[in-house]
Scaffold this active site. Structure first.
Site, PDB file in Angstrom:
ATOM      1  CB  THR A 117     -10.466  21.671  70.714  1.00  0.00           C
ATOM      2  OG1 THR A 117     -10.362  20.563  71.761  1.00  0.00           O
ATOM      3  CG2 THR A 117      -9.813  21.416  69.596  1.00  0.00           C
ATOM      4  CE  LYS A 157     -13.853   8.801  66.536  1.00  0.00           C
ATOM      5  NZ  LYS A 157     -12.918   9.485  67.488  1.00  0.00           N
ATOM      6  CG  ASP A 201     -18.643  19.868  75.959  1.00  0.00           C
ATOM      7  OD1 ASP A 201     -17.677  20.107  76.096  1.00  0.00           O
ATOM      8  OD2 ASP A 201     -19.617  19.399  76.431  1.00  0.00           O
ATOM      9  CD  GLU A 246     -16.194  26.602  86.607  1.00  0.00           C
ATOM     10  OE1 GLU A 246     -16.884  25.878  87.419  1.00  0.00           O
ATOM     11  OE2 GLU A 246     -16.322  27.910  86.692  1.00  0.00           O
TER      12      GLU A 246
HETATM   13  P1  ITT Z   1     -11.683  20.722  74.862  1.00  0.00           P
HETATM   14  O1  ITT Z   1     -12.676  21.128  75.993  1.00  0.00           O
HETATM   15  O2  ITT Z   1     -10.241  21.475  74.811  1.00  0.00           O
HETATM   16  O3  ITT Z   1     -12.122  20.383  73.643  1.00  0.00           O
HETATM   17  P2  ITT Z   1     -11.889  17.909  76.092  1.00  0.00           P
HETATM   18  O4  ITT Z   1     -10.897  16.751  76.070  1.00  0.00           O
HETATM   19  O5  ITT Z   1     -11.854  18.571  77.462  1.00  0.00           O
HETATM   20  O6  ITT Z   1     -11.044  19.055  75.178  1.00  0.00           O
HETATM   21  P3  ITT Z   1     -14.702  17.764  76.244  1.00  0.00           P
HETATM   22  O7  ITT Z   1     -14.781  18.440  77.488  1.00  0.00           O
HETATM   23  O8  ITT Z   1     -15.721  17.853  75.345  1.00  0.00           O
HETATM   24  O9  ITT Z   1     -13.066  17.667  75.831  1.00  0.00           O
HETATM   25  O10 ITT Z   1     -14.536  16.097  76.535  1.00  0.00           O
HETATM   26  C1  ITT Z   1     -14.868  15.229  75.676  1.00  0.00           C
HETATM   27  C2  ITT Z   1     -14.121  13.839  76.264  1.00  0.00           C
HETATM   28  O11 ITT Z   1     -15.208  12.712  75.637  1.00  0.00           O
HETATM   29  C3  ITT Z   1     -12.892  13.629  75.776  1.00  0.00           C
HETATM   30  O12 ITT Z   1     -11.959  13.838  76.629  1.00  0.00           O
HETATM   31  C4  ITT Z   1     -12.900  11.922  75.469  1.00  0.00           C
HETATM   32  O13 ITT Z   1     -12.817  11.393  76.459  1.00  0.00           O
HETATM   33  C5  ITT Z   1     -14.533  11.755  75.054  1.00  0.00           C
HETATM   34  N1  ITT Z   1     -14.578  11.758  73.687  1.00  0.00           N
HETATM   35  C6  ITT Z   1     -15.241  12.675  73.044  1.00  0.00           C
HETATM   36  N2  ITT Z   1     -15.109  12.455  71.568  1.00  0.00           N
HETATM   37  C7  ITT Z   1     -14.613  11.211  71.667  1.00  0.00           C
HETATM   38  C8  ITT Z   1     -14.373  10.417  70.307  1.00  0.00           C
HETATM   39  O14 ITT Z   1     -14.536  10.868  69.248  1.00  0.00           O
HETATM   40  N3  ITT Z   1     -13.516   9.387  70.820  1.00  0.00           N
HETATM   41  C9  ITT Z   1     -13.316   8.911  72.208  1.00  0.00           C
HETATM   42  N4  ITT Z   1     -13.441   9.728  73.068  1.00  0.00           N
HETATM   43  C10 ITT Z   1     -14.002  10.864  72.838  1.00  0.00           C
END
Ligand code: ITT
Length: 195
Positions: free
Chosen positions: A8, A172, A69, A40
């Site tokens: 990540t 949390k 994800d 992607e």
């Molecule tokens: P990676 O793919 O590199 O892991 P990313 O931020 O792009 O990082 P995602 O595509 O899984 O990850 O997007 C998840 C989004 O959902 C993240 O950017 C947050 O905005 C939101 N999110 C996920 N878990 C969360 C949490 O515990 N608290 C708040 N927002 C969260």
């Protein structure tokens, strides 16, 4: 000690996952990895994207890889932003602004939502395990609290009367989508540690 790569680029996720793994495994972050693969995220499910990321990192690094994800699914928006949660704006504040704008006319009791998380552990050579977790809540009209990351300041948990951003990391993880998926994944991670 067995090594595990966290696939990540999101520092908030990384901090939570590191806290959950504790000292059981030696964790390598994606940032420490010299040539991170470009993945992607084009799958329609959290499970599909998590698997894609974990497989890519396991193959590129030769280490077991854990990918997350996750996202926020809002009922009044037909499940959006869902798998597009990271792309709903250019930063956390922008993503929250867009979400609140879209929910401007939606009354309090119809602002139900859930966070969903799929964790995938991929081992070089092909073996994969996927575990999911969910946490129910409501979207507030304005942000509250300074902890966490992403949409945490507007995600309110009725049973606690607080937003995710008003909880300690420990509080949390005890109830969050990521904490639940992680606890389901733990036996598989411990099996790696024992290898
Ligand atoms: P990676 O793919 O590199 O892991 P990313 O931020 O792009 O990082 P995602 O595509 O899984 O990850 O997007 C998840 C989004 O959902 C993240 O950017 C947050 O905005 C939101 N999110 C996920 N878990 C969360 C949490 O515990 N608290 C708040 N927002 C969260």
């Amino acid at each position: 000690m067995a090594r595990l790569i966290f696939a990540t680029a999101n520092p908030g996720k990384l901090a939570e996952l590191r806290g959950l793994v504790g000292g059981a495994l030696e964790v390598v972050s994606a940032a420490e990895f010299p040539h991170p693969p470009q993945v992607e995220e084009d799958q329609e499910s959290f499970e599909g994207n998590a698997e894609k990321k974990a497989r890519a990192y396991a193959e590129a690094s030769g280490l077991p890889a854990l990918a997350d994800d996750s996202g926020l699914c809002v009922d009044a928006l037909g499940g959006r932003p869902g798998v597009h949660s990271a792309r709903y704006g250019s930063d956390d504040a922008g993503r929250i602004r867009r979400l609140l704008e879209e929910l401007r006319e939606v009354p309090e009791d119809a602002r139900t939502a859930r966070f969903r998380c799929a964790l995938c552990l991929a081992v070089p050579g092909g073996e994969v395990v996927v575990e999911v977790g969910e946490c129910e809540g409501r979207i507030l009209g304005r942000p509250r609290g300074a902890g966490g990351f992403g949409y945490d300041p507007v995600f309110w948990v009725p049973s606690l009367g607080r937003t995710f951003a008003e909880l300690s990391p420990h509080e949390k993880s005890a109830i969050s989508h990521r904490g639940q998926a992680f606890r389901r994944m733990l036996p598989h991670l411990l099996a790696l540690a024992g290898r």
